[in-house]
Design a protein around this motif. Sequence first.
Motif, PDB file in Angstrom:
ATOM      1  N   LEU A 166       0.827  -1.208   0.000  1.00 22.69           N
ATOM      2  CA  LEU A 166       0.000   0.000   0.000  1.00 22.69           C
ATOM      3  C   LEU A 166       0.866   1.264   0.000  1.00 22.69           C
ATOM      4  O   LEU A 166       2.013   1.250   0.450  1.00 22.69           O
ATOM      5  CB  LEU A 166      -0.915   0.008   1.223  1.00 22.69           C
ATOM      6  CG  LEU A 166      -1.953  -1.121   1.295  1.00 22.69           C
ATOM      7  CD1 LEU A 166      -2.709  -1.052   2.618  1.00 22.69           C
ATOM      8  CD2 LEU A 166      -2.917  -1.040   0.121  1.00 22.69           C
ATOM      9  N   THR A 167       0.328   2.349  -0.513  1.00 30.32           N
ATOM     10  CA  THR A 167       1.035   3.637  -0.537  1.00 30.32           C
ATOM     11  C   THR A 167       1.260   4.129   0.886  1.00 30.32           C
ATOM     12  O   THR A 167       0.362   4.057   1.718  1.00 30.32           O
ATOM     13  CB  THR A 167       0.215   4.675  -1.323  1.00 30.32           C
ATOM     14  OG1 THR A 167      -0.030   4.182  -2.639  1.00 30.32           O
ATOM     15  CG2 THR A 167       0.941   6.000  -1.394  1.00 30.32           C
ATOM     16  N   PRO A 168       2.466   4.650   1.193  1.00 31.96           N
ATOM     17  CA  PRO A 168       2.739   5.130   2.553  1.00 31.96           C
ATOM     18  C   PRO A 168       1.777   6.238   2.973  1.00 31.96           C
ATOM     19  O   PRO A 168       1.152   6.918   2.154  1.00 31.96           O
ATOM     20  CB  PRO A 168       4.171   5.643   2.462  1.00 31.96           C
ATOM     21  CG  PRO A 168       4.765   4.924   1.300  1.00 31.96           C
ATOM     22  CD  PRO A 168       3.641   4.733   0.321  1.00 31.96           C
ATOM     23  N   MET A 169       1.683   6.413   4.260  1.00 33.46           N
ATOM     24  CA  MET A 169       0.797   7.426   4.838  1.00 33.46           C
ATOM     25  C   MET A 169       1.239   8.826   4.404  1.00 33.46           C
ATOM     26  O   MET A 169       2.427   9.127   4.389  1.00 33.46           O
ATOM     27  CB  MET A 169       0.828   7.322   6.358  1.00 33.46           C
ATOM     28  CG  MET A 169      -0.072   8.329   7.085  1.00 33.46           C
ATOM     29  SD  MET A 169       0.099   8.201   8.877  1.00 33.46           S
ATOM     30  CE  MET A 169      -0.674   6.609   9.148  1.00 33.46           C
ATOM     31  N   PRO A 170       0.309   9.740   4.059  1.00 29.70           N
ATOM     32  CA  PRO A 170       0.663  11.129   3.731  1.00 29.70           C
ATOM     33  C   PRO A 170       1.248  11.851   4.945  1.00 29.70           C
ATOM     34  O   PRO A 170       0.968  11.518   6.094  1.00 29.70           O
ATOM     35  CB  PRO A 170      -0.668  11.735   3.297  1.00 29.70           C
ATOM     36  CG  PRO A 170      -1.526  10.586   2.925  1.00 29.70           C
ATOM     37  CD  PRO A 170      -1.121   9.463   3.836  1.00 29.70           C
ATOM     38  N   GLN A 171       2.012  12.861   4.671  1.00 31.61           N
ATOM     39  CA  GLN A 171       2.684  13.611   5.743  1.00 31.61           C
ATOM     40  C   GLN A 171       1.699  14.261   6.694  1.00 31.61           C
ATOM     41  O   GLN A 171       1.861  14.201   7.920  1.00 31.61           O
ATOM     42  CB  GLN A 171       3.587  14.685   5.121  1.00 31.61           C
ATOM     43  CG  GLN A 171       4.246  15.630   6.134  1.00 31.61           C
ATOM     44  CD  GLN A 171       5.103  16.680   5.475  1.00 31.61           C
ATOM     45  OE1 GLN A 171       6.026  16.346   4.748  1.00 31.61           O
ATOM     46  NE2 GLN A 171       4.794  17.951   5.719  1.00 31.61           N
ATOM     47  N   CYS A 172       0.663  14.893   6.173  1.00 29.79           N
ATOM     48  CA  CYS A 172      -0.258  15.624   7.036  1.00 29.79           C
ATOM     49  C   CYS A 172      -1.044  14.681   7.948  1.00 29.79           C
ATOM     50  O   CYS A 172      -1.487  15.083   9.028  1.00 29.79           O
ATOM     51  CB  CYS A 172      -1.213  16.479   6.211  1.00 29.79           C
ATOM     52  SG  CYS A 172      -2.360  15.545   5.151  1.00 29.79           S
ATOM     53  N   ILE A 173      -1.203  13.398   7.561  1.00 31.80           N
ATOM     54  CA  ILE A 173      -1.885  12.430   8.413  1.00 31.80           C
ATOM     55  C   ILE A 173      -0.944  11.974   9.519  1.00 31.80           C
ATOM     56  O   ILE A 173      -1.336  11.841  10.680  1.00 31.80           O
ATOM     57  CB  ILE A 173      -2.375  11.218   7.599  1.00 31.80           C
ATOM     58  CG1 ILE A 173      -3.310  11.671   6.467  1.00 31.80           C
ATOM     59  CG2 ILE A 173      -3.069  10.207   8.502  1.00 31.80           C
ATOM     60  CD1 ILE A 173      -4.548  12.395   6.945  1.00 31.80           C
ATOM     61  N   ALA A 174       0.309  11.772   9.138  1.00 32.42           N
ATOM     62  CA  ALA A 174       1.292  11.323  10.127  1.00 32.42           C
ATOM     63  C   ALA A 174       1.501  12.361  11.214  1.00 32.42           C
ATOM     64  O   ALA A 174       1.895  12.012  12.339  1.00 32.42           O
ATOM     65  CB  ALA A 174       2.611  11.023   9.431  1.00 32.42           C
ATOM     66  N   GLN A 175       1.238  13.641  10.936  1.00 31.19           N
ATOM     67  CA  GLN A 175       1.447  14.705  11.910  1.00 31.19           C
ATOM     68  C   GLN A 175       0.227  14.928  12.794  1.00 31.19           C
ATOM     69  O   GLN A 175       0.268  15.779  13.685  1.00 31.19           O
ATOM     70  CB  GLN A 175       1.805  16.009  11.172  1.00 31.19           C
ATOM     71  CG  GLN A 175       3.148  15.953  10.467  1.00 31.19           C
ATOM     72  CD  GLN A 175       3.377  17.135   9.547  1.00 31.19           C
ATOM     73  OE1 GLN A 175       2.428  17.820   9.144  1.00 31.19           O
ATOM     74  NE2 GLN A 175       4.632  17.380   9.202  1.00 31.19           N
ATOM     75  N   GLN A 176      -0.862  14.183  12.564  1.00 27.56           N
ATOM     76  CA  GLN A 176      -2.074  14.330  13.359  1.00 27.56           C
ATOM     77  C   GLN A 176      -2.330  13.044  14.172  1.00 27.56           C
ATOM     78  O   GLN A 176      -1.552  12.101  14.143  1.00 27.56           O
ATOM     79  CB  GLN A 176      -3.287  14.600  12.456  1.00 27.56           C
ATOM     80  CG  GLN A 176      -3.168  15.831  11.582  1.00 27.56           C
ATOM     81  CD  GLN A 176      -4.410  16.060  10.756  1.00 27.56           C
ATOM     82  OE1 GLN A 176      -5.475  16.351  11.289  1.00 27.56           O
ATOM     83  NE2 GLN A 176      -4.289  15.877   9.446  1.00 27.56           N
ATOM     84  N   ASP A 177      -3.445  13.049  14.836  1.00 26.02           N
ATOM     85  CA  ASP A 177      -3.912  11.834  15.518  1.00 26.02           C
ATOM     86  C   ASP A 177      -4.318  10.817  14.456  1.00 26.02           C
ATOM     87  O   ASP A 177      -5.246  11.039  13.685  1.00 26.02           O
ATOM     88  CB  ASP A 177      -5.102  12.182  16.419  1.00 26.02           C
ATOM     89  CG  ASP A 177      -5.623  10.972  17.169  1.00 26.02           C
ATOM     90  OD1 ASP A 177      -5.002   9.891  17.081  1.00 26.02           O
ATOM     91  OD2 ASP A 177      -6.659  11.104  17.839  1.00 26.02           O
ATOM     92  N   GLN A 178      -3.643   9.668  14.428  1.00 26.74           N
ATOM     93  CA  GLN A 178      -3.831   8.699  13.351  1.00 26.74           C
ATOM     94  C   GLN A 178      -4.849   7.595  13.712  1.00 26.74           C
ATOM     95  O   GLN A 178      -5.055   6.669  12.913  1.00 26.74           O
ATOM     96  CB  GLN A 178      -2.485   8.026  13.030  1.00 26.74           C
ATOM     97  CG  GLN A 178      -1.378   9.014  12.717  1.00 26.74           C
ATOM     98  CD  GLN A 178       0.000   8.390  12.752  1.00 26.74           C
ATOM     99  OE1 GLN A 178       0.131   7.156  12.699  1.00 26.74           O
ATOM    100  NE2 GLN A 178       1.037   9.202  12.846  1.00 26.74           N
ATOM    101  N   SER A 179      -5.462   7.695  14.862  1.00 27.40           N
ATOM    102  CA  SER A 179      -6.306   6.588  15.341  1.00 27.40           C
ATOM    103  C   SER A 179      -7.445   6.268  14.376  1.00 27.40           C
ATOM    104  O   SER A 179      -7.695   5.089  14.049  1.00 27.40           O
ATOM    105  CB  SER A 179      -6.866   6.910  16.729  1.00 27.40           C
ATOM    106  OG  SER A 179      -7.604   8.126  16.696  1.00 27.40           O
ATOM    107  N   THR A 180      -8.151   7.249  13.881  1.00 29.38           N
ATOM    108  CA  THR A 180      -9.268   7.003  12.947  1.00 29.38           C
ATOM    109  C   THR A 180      -8.751   6.424  11.643  1.00 29.38           C
ATOM    110  O   THR A 180      -9.357   5.520  11.052  1.00 29.38           O
ATOM    111  CB  THR A 180     -10.032   8.313  12.680  1.00 29.38           C
ATOM    112  OG1 THR A 180     -10.514   8.851  13.918  1.00 29.38           O
ATOM    113  CG2 THR A 180     -11.190   8.077  11.738  1.00 29.38           C
ATOM    114  N   TRP A 181      -7.632   6.957  11.189  1.00 31.36           N
ATOM    115  CA  TRP A 181      -7.035   6.477   9.928  1.00 31.36           C
ATOM    116  C   TRP A 181      -6.633   5.000  10.063  1.00 31.36           C
ATOM    117  O   TRP A 181      -6.948   4.179   9.195  1.00 31.36           O
ATOM    118  CB  TRP A 181      -5.825   7.336   9.602  1.00 31.36           C
ATOM    119  CG  TRP A 181      -5.278   7.171   8.210  1.00 31.36           C
ATOM    120  CD1 TRP A 181      -4.409   6.233   7.815  1.00 31.36           C
ATOM    121  CD2 TRP A 181      -5.605   7.949   7.070  1.00 31.36           C
ATOM    122  NE1 TRP A 181      -4.129   6.378   6.468  1.00 31.36           N
ATOM    123  CE2 TRP A 181      -4.859   7.436   5.988  1.00 31.36           C
ATOM    124  CE3 TRP A 181      -6.448   9.039   6.857  1.00 31.36           C
ATOM    125  CZ2 TRP A 181      -4.930   7.984   4.704  1.00 31.36           C
ATOM    126  CZ3 TRP A 181      -6.507   9.578   5.590  1.00 31.36           C
ATOM    127  CH2 TRP A 181      -5.760   9.051   4.519  1.00 31.36           C
TER     128      TRP A 181
END
Length: 698
Positions: free
Chosen positions: A36-51
Amino acid sequence: MSTAEVLHTATVNSIGGGRILTPRNNYNGWVNPEDLTPMPQCIAQQDQSTWLSTMTKCTGKRCTSHFGVFCTHHQWLTQLSCLSTGFSSDVIKGYLPYCSRSVLAKAQLYLWIRKITGRTWLVDVGDANGLQNLSPASLAEGYAAVSVTYKAPTCLTGSVSALSMEPFQHVMASCGFTSTTQHTGNAARPWEYSESLRSMIALDFETVGYNLTQRSIGYGDYFDKECFCDAFTIDPKKEPCLGPGQLDLTREWLWIIATCGPTSVPDNWTDILKTTEFAYIPTEDWRWPTCVTDMPKQVTELTDQCTTDACGLDSSGYCKVKRAVDRACFCRNINYDSCGGSCQIFETRIDYVKWLHDLCGSVQDWHGLPDNWRKLAAPTHLDMIPWQWTIKPSNEATEKCASNEWKLGSFALVNIATFLAAFLSRRTGIHRIARGFLWHPHPWCWIFTGILIAALQLLANWFNAFLVQKTLGYEHVPVIQLMLFWCSMPRLAWLTILLIGVQPSAAASSLFAEMILQFLSSYYMILTVNYGREHNFYLGGMESVERGRSAKIMYAGALLWLIIIIVAFVQLMRVTRRMKRFTGSGSLDLPKWQRSKQTTSNIAEELMAWLNEHCTWLEEKLAHYWIDKSRALEETPLTSGEGGNYTVYGTLPVKSQNNWVSQKAFAKLYTVTAISMLLLWITQWLFWGGFIGLSSED
């Protein structure tokens, strides 16, 4: 955000103009998480629980290898169709505000959603318009290197945003991007299912790359200026860098202005800045006036007392701390009277006044210059006088000085008296002059008489100067200087040349005395010319000067006097050489072809040419006059035996060639002397007329 970076190795293909995921192994719609494509930067800098929860729901343990009806290998796989459904608009909606800060971060998120779900929007239809084809213009305010944060004070980089309460560094990271897309983590295995956590975990994420704009920049870390300036705000009531010295506050505001523009700081931000634009002068740019050697120690030490740290501006407008002199501190402790000596004398005074005005004139509440400082910043009428002494009482004068008209009138009376003396001194026995007296004078007689006349004139000048010095209030007047100065007064000495025909000895004595007096007057004439040359008075230095017209007349008179003296000296030397040549060869005249070669390349040569051209007629007339006079004397047999210039046969004298040439040479000498004396008299009138007008109140 970690700065470990590796090359991106995700496998993506471009199909139909859009980018879709092509996993290495696809098990009926199920793929390995590492594909799978790696996580985007802006997601990695936030709370990732929902993602991560969404990805976990779409991940299960699946059999990937069978032996008959038995499963020989199980593997955690993620279902693509589930991801397409799971990452709905509702899930993205919670992450979009943070990811929308930067257009590059939003574009990266859009590409991830497009690969995973095939959707062409994020939350609402049309909200991804313009994200497909970015350009450098998409970053409206441009970008800057992250390294500029080192130019910000610690109080700013350690503060939080007033609205979001996010730390400075976190806001900077949310707006940051790299030159190209980079991996942070395990690029070969970006995702993994953790059985202990029973959740998908991210082992890698991709940074936002400037290459999304289809352009390239230098290698390094950058941030979107518009993104940062919109997300990070400062509460003026809780200013993070407000403190003693205000240098940090200056560094903060300069950093904000260079990054976000002047609208991001308070309206009165310039009032308390410690910058080298005006309030602070870099020590390397400090300049003293030319009279610094006469400045007292307490003034020269002010620079050390008022030196502090201030902000200079680099090429980008950020603060560059340097040592500087506090202008207000320095100006509070200095005024015009703080320095004396050469600081208040002519050119050094002008430089001192201009230095003070340029340095402190715009400092608030500074009034260190006198009311007439504009006059002090230009040459005064006293500055135009080349000598420092004046005939002025040291105490308050009880009587008003004579007017300029009376002073010039006294000169006229002196000249009229000289004129009358010249004509009343004619003797009635004009025919008693010996024939050879003109050409064979007794030198010791007229030289001694000339010296005596000059000595009497100097004695009179000395006596008058002595009387002036003995007058109450004039004790400071220098006697010798005044005596020499009076030698330059205009005298009608040129009238004595008229006595050459009736009293040659008296004329010669008077002319010799005048030569002595002119030589003594050369001290002040040359002093004036040299003073004018040094101070540029002859090339426009007297424009807009008080009593400038009188000064111009005085300096012009001195310069013309010097030119006439030089021209007259050259002419007399030429006449003398001709007379010597006559004595040796009997010839005095130069051939015409030699005279034609004489040029007039400068002022002196032009005057010489003028004299040669316009005085020839006078020379001829004088020569004829003296020859005729000598012939008349030759008619008397008793006097015919004197001299050797005539050959007599019986009672008729015959004029020889030598006699004519000698008469002509003497006529040349007479003409040069007479015209020179007249012109010198005129230039002395100019000199004294200008001087009286220049010093009329002193």
